[in-house]
Design an enzyme around this catalytic site. Structure first.
Site, PDB file in Angstrom:
ATOM      1  N   SER A 143      56.710  83.095  -7.269  1.00 29.18           N
ATOM      2  CA  SER A 143      57.926  83.371  -6.511  1.00 29.18           C
ATOM      3  C   SER A 143      59.004  82.381  -6.910  1.00 29.18           C
ATOM      4  CB  SER A 143      57.645  83.244  -5.002  1.00 29.18           C
ATOM      5  OG  SER A 143      58.840  83.209  -4.253  1.00 29.18           O
ATOM      6  N   TYR A 157      53.707  78.942   2.140  1.00 27.67           N
ATOM      7  CA  TYR A 157      54.070  79.848   1.052  1.00 27.67           C
ATOM      8  C   TYR A 157      54.507  79.068  -0.181  1.00 27.67           C
ATOM      9  CZ  TYR A 157      56.220  83.904  -1.234  1.00 27.67           C
ATOM     10  OH  TYR A 157      56.540  84.902  -2.121  1.00 27.67           O
ATOM     11  N   LYS A 161      52.504  79.147  -3.818  1.00 25.07           N
ATOM     12  CA  LYS A 161      53.161  79.735  -4.987  1.00 25.07           C
ATOM     13  C   LYS A 161      53.396  78.690  -6.074  1.00 25.07           C
ATOM     14  CE  LYS A 161      53.378  84.033  -3.721  1.00 25.07           C
ATOM     15  NZ  LYS A 161      52.696  85.104  -4.482  1.00 25.07           N
TER      16      LYS A 161
END
Length: 258
Positions: A143, A157, A161
């Site tokens: 991402s 998150y 990532k």
């Protein structure tokens, strides 16, 4: 441009919808034989029907890739059907928002299992099969927020990532001698039907127009096809000198210098 993927065996985790489906569709358009997995059999069946209508050869495997045995069962099914693996797209992922001090060990472990370990396990299972075939390609879907800070509430998150990008770089070094390339794509804000950005646009159109003006230099959200096309390219012989890279697919949304 012929990507040289005709007849290759490509595995896409989470391939029934979202970026996984767009990646699978791009690979199928180049003639790859596909294996897609997801937890829901109905979603898999619908995705496979669409891909087959476009001429794709598709194996569906219903499994929970976030569980320890999920990746092994997936790659075993692919080996039984196709005899090997040439391409692995580790797409499965999720999020659990919250202020860092309010997150729990369970929150962290669940998303690490889903976002990180699922792809690592699938890669470990696929690498020997790729080595037998003289090489292959592994692509992790990271991402834009794996490359830079994503903002409050995204500690889990962001961390997971970023971990994909870091691990892919080391894997690329270790596997280069085997002809196995390992890369990441880092999508920005991508809108597709049923996705999180699509839901936000429908719920708050004015707010999302302001978001686009402030954050997306091209003046629009990205499209799933644009990510899928980059995944297909990185999976192909046309990207033969690209390994250990993280390719941003974000329309200059990101501000990272690397």
């Amino acid at each position: 441009m012929d990507l040289g993927l005709a007849g290759k065996v490509a595995v896409v985790t989470g391939g029934s919808r979202g970026l996984g489906f767009f990646s699978a569709r791009a690979l199928a358009a180049e003639g790859a034989r596909l294996a897609i997995c997801a937890r829901g059999e109905d979603g898999l069946a619908a995705a496979a029907e669409t891909l087959r209508a476009q001429g794709g050869d598709v194996l569906t495997v219903a499994c929970d890739i976030g569980e320890a045995e999920g990746a092994e069962s997936l790659i075993e099914a692919v080996r039984d059907r196709y005899g090997g693996v040439d391409v692995l797209v580790n797409n499965v992922g999720g999020n659990r928002r919250g202020r860092f001090e309010e997150t729990t060990d369970r929150d962290w472990l669940d998303i690490i299992e889903l976002n990180v370990l699922s792809g690592f396990r699938a890669s470990r299972a696929a690498i020997p099969l790729m080595r037998e075939r003289g090489g292959g390609s592994i692509v992790f879907v990271s991402s834009v927020f794996g490359r830079e800070k994503g903002g409050p509430g995204l500690s889990i998150y962001n961390t997971t990532k970023s971990a994909l990008i870091s691990a892919a770089g080391i894997m690329a070094l270790e596997l280069a001698k085997d002809g196995i390339r390992v890369n990441c794509v880092a999508p920005g804000s991508i809108r597709f039907a049923g996705g999180s950005w699509d839901k936000r646009v429908k719920a708050d159109p004015d707010g999302m127009r302001a978001f686009v003006r402030s954050n997306l230099p091209l003046g629009r959200f990205g499209r799933g096809e644009e990510v899928g096309d980059v995944v297909a390219f990185l999976s192909s012989r046309r990207a033969s000198l690209i390994t250990g890279a993280c390719v941003a697919v974000d329309g200059a949304q990101g501000r990272s210098l690397v």
